[in-house]
Design a protein around this motif. Structure first.
Motif, PDB file in Angstrom:
ATOM      1  N   ASN A  89      -7.296  -3.764  -0.921  1.00  0.00           N
ATOM      2  CA  ASN A  89      -6.851  -3.131   0.320  1.00  0.00           C
ATOM      3  C   ASN A  89      -5.587  -2.305   0.093  1.00  0.00           C
ATOM      4  N   ALA A  90      -4.668  -2.798  -0.740  1.00  0.00           N
ATOM      5  CA  ALA A  90      -3.439  -2.049  -1.041  1.00  0.00           C
ATOM      6  C   ALA A  90      -3.764  -0.753  -1.779  1.00  0.00           C
ATOM      7  N   ALA A  91      -4.694  -0.816  -2.723  1.00  0.00           N
ATOM      8  CA  ALA A  91      -5.085   0.385  -3.465  1.00  0.00           C
ATOM      9  C   ALA A  91      -5.764   1.396  -2.544  1.00  0.00           C
ATOM     10  N   LEU A  92      -6.616   0.912  -1.662  1.00  0.00           N
ATOM     11  CA  LEU A  92      -7.266   1.802  -0.696  1.00  0.00           C
ATOM     12  C   LEU A  92      -6.241   2.418   0.248  1.00  0.00           C
ATOM     13  N   ALA A  93      -5.283   1.631   0.696  1.00  0.00           N
ATOM     14  CA  ALA A  93      -4.236   2.147   1.587  1.00  0.00           C
ATOM     15  C   ALA A  93      -3.417   3.242   0.911  1.00  0.00           C
ATOM     16  N   ALA A  94      -3.149   3.080  -0.379  1.00  0.00           N
ATOM     17  CA  ALA A  94      -2.387   4.094  -1.118  1.00  0.00           C
ATOM     18  C   ALA A  94      -3.158   5.411  -1.188  1.00  0.00           C
ATOM     19  N   GLN A  95      -4.482   5.342  -1.267  1.00  0.00           N
ATOM     20  CA  GLN A  95      -5.319   6.545  -1.353  1.00  0.00           C
ATOM     21  C   GLN A  95      -5.596   7.167   0.017  1.00  0.00           C
ATOM     22  N   ALA A  96      -5.506   6.364   1.060  1.00  0.00           N
ATOM     23  CA  ALA A  96      -5.928   6.801   2.389  1.00  0.00           C
ATOM     24  C   ALA A  96      -4.968   7.817   3.004  1.00  0.00           C
ATOM     25  N   ASP A  97      -5.547   8.702   3.804  1.00  0.00           N
ATOM     26  CA  ASP A  97      -4.733   9.637   4.582  1.00  0.00           C
ATOM     27  C   ASP A  97      -4.128   8.923   5.785  1.00  0.00           C
ATOM     28  N   THR A  98      -4.926   8.050   6.403  1.00  0.00           N
ATOM     29  CA  THR A  98      -4.436   7.249   7.520  1.00  0.00           C
ATOM     30  C   THR A  98      -4.868   5.804   7.333  1.00  0.00           C
ATOM     31  N   VAL A  99      -4.006   4.890   7.772  1.00  0.00           N
ATOM     32  CA  VAL A  99      -4.304   3.459   7.743  1.00  0.00           C
ATOM     33  C   VAL A  99      -3.956   2.897   9.109  1.00  0.00           C
ATOM     34  N   THR A 100      -4.916   2.215   9.716  1.00  0.00           N
ATOM     35  CA  THR A 100      -4.717   1.598  11.026  1.00  0.00           C
ATOM     36  C   THR A 100      -5.072   0.128  10.924  1.00  0.00           C
ATOM     37  N   ARG A 101      -4.193  -0.720  11.438  1.00  0.00           N
ATOM     38  CA  ARG A 101      -4.465  -2.153  11.501  1.00  0.00           C
ATOM     39  C   ARG A 101      -4.867  -2.482  12.926  1.00  0.00           C
ATOM     40  N   ILE A 102      -5.958  -3.210  13.073  1.00  0.00           N
ATOM     41  CA  ILE A 102      -6.426  -3.631  14.393  1.00  0.00           C
ATOM     42  C   ILE A 102      -6.126  -5.112  14.549  1.00  0.00           C
ATOM     43  N   PHE A 103      -5.428  -5.451  15.614  1.00  0.00           N
ATOM     44  CA  PHE A 103      -5.103  -6.843  15.923  1.00  0.00           C
ATOM     45  C   PHE A 103      -5.344  -7.051  17.402  1.00  0.00           C
ATOM     46  N   CYS A 104      -6.206  -7.995  17.734  1.00  0.00           N
ATOM     47  CA  CYS A 104      -6.578  -8.269  19.130  1.00  0.00           C
ATOM     48  C   CYS A 104      -7.072  -7.003  19.840  1.00  0.00           C
ATOM     49  N   GLY A 105      -7.806  -6.174  19.085  1.00  0.00           N
ATOM     50  CA  GLY A 105      -8.353  -4.963  19.646  1.00  0.00           C
ATOM     51  C   GLY A 105      -7.375  -3.815  19.777  1.00  0.00           C
ATOM     52  N   LEU A 106      -6.137  -4.043  19.407  1.00  0.00           N
ATOM     53  CA  LEU A 106      -5.105  -3.003  19.545  1.00  0.00           C
ATOM     54  C   LEU A 106      -4.806  -2.350  18.203  1.00  0.00           C
ATOM     55  N   PRO A 107      -4.760  -1.008  18.162  1.00  0.00           N
ATOM     56  CA  PRO A 107      -4.478  -0.326  16.907  1.00  0.00           C
ATOM     57  C   PRO A 107      -2.970  -0.218  16.644  1.00  0.00           C
ATOM     58  N   LEU A 108      -2.616  -0.396  15.379  1.00  0.00           N
ATOM     59  CA  LEU A 108      -1.248  -0.173  14.927  1.00  0.00           C
ATOM     60  C   LEU A 108      -1.339   0.788  13.750  1.00  0.00           C
ATOM     61  N   GLU A 109      -0.823   2.000  13.941  1.00  0.00           N
ATOM     62  CA  GLU A 109      -0.876   3.013  12.888  1.00  0.00           C
ATOM     63  C   GLU A 109       0.140   2.652  11.814  1.00  0.00           C
ATOM     64  N   LEU A 110      -0.336   2.394  10.593  1.00  0.00           N
ATOM     65  CA  LEU A 110       0.534   2.032   9.478  1.00  0.00           C
ATOM     66  C   LEU A 110       0.864   3.236   8.604  1.00  0.00           C
ATOM     67  N   LYS A 111      -0.059   4.215   8.587  1.00  0.00           N
ATOM     68  CA  LYS A 111       0.135   5.398   7.744  1.00  0.00           C
ATOM     69  C   LYS A 111      -0.582   6.565   8.393  1.00  0.00           C
TER      70      LYS A 111
END
Length: 112
Positions: A89-111
């Motif tokens: 997941n860390a390697a994918l996040a480094a390659q990604a243009d955007t990373v969003t974490r979903i918690f309880c249905g709510l998005p948190l933009e990480l990148k």
């Protein structure tokens, strides 16, 4: 690449479908079979992040389950698998243009 991460049943797929107007068939999900892929890689002595690095992921939307917040497994193989998923997941996040974490249905933009 767009990476969406979060725990089990937190609304990752529903978020991707709504945000990007996608159907199920248009989303590659790093759950179920892909988690089996990481376990097979660990058993074979391969790093799952390295295996995924060889795939053409540009322009894709990936949904990956975050298993890092659960109970640490007792047996060494399952711990190694859990750690390999985290590295993947860390390697994918480094390659990604955007990373969003979903918690309880709510998005948190990480990148992005």
């Amino acid at each position: 690449m767009v990476l969406i991460i979060g725990g089990a049943y937190q609304g990752k797929t529903a978020y991707a479908q709504t945000k990007y107007a996608l159907r199920d068939a248009e989303i590659f999900t790093c759950e179920g079979e892909a988690l089996d892929l990481t376990a097979r890689c660990v058993r074979a002595g391969k790093e799952p992040a390295d295996v995924l690095a060889g795939l053409a992921l540009s322009g894709k939307i990936l949904i990956c389950e975050d298993i890092s917040c659960g109970v640490v497994p007792m047996d060494a193989e399952t711990r190694e698998w859990r750690e390999a998923v985290g590295r993947m997941n860390a390697a994918l996040a480094a390659q990604a243009d955007t990373v969003t974490r979903i918690f309880c249905g709510l998005p948190l933009e990480l990148k992005g």
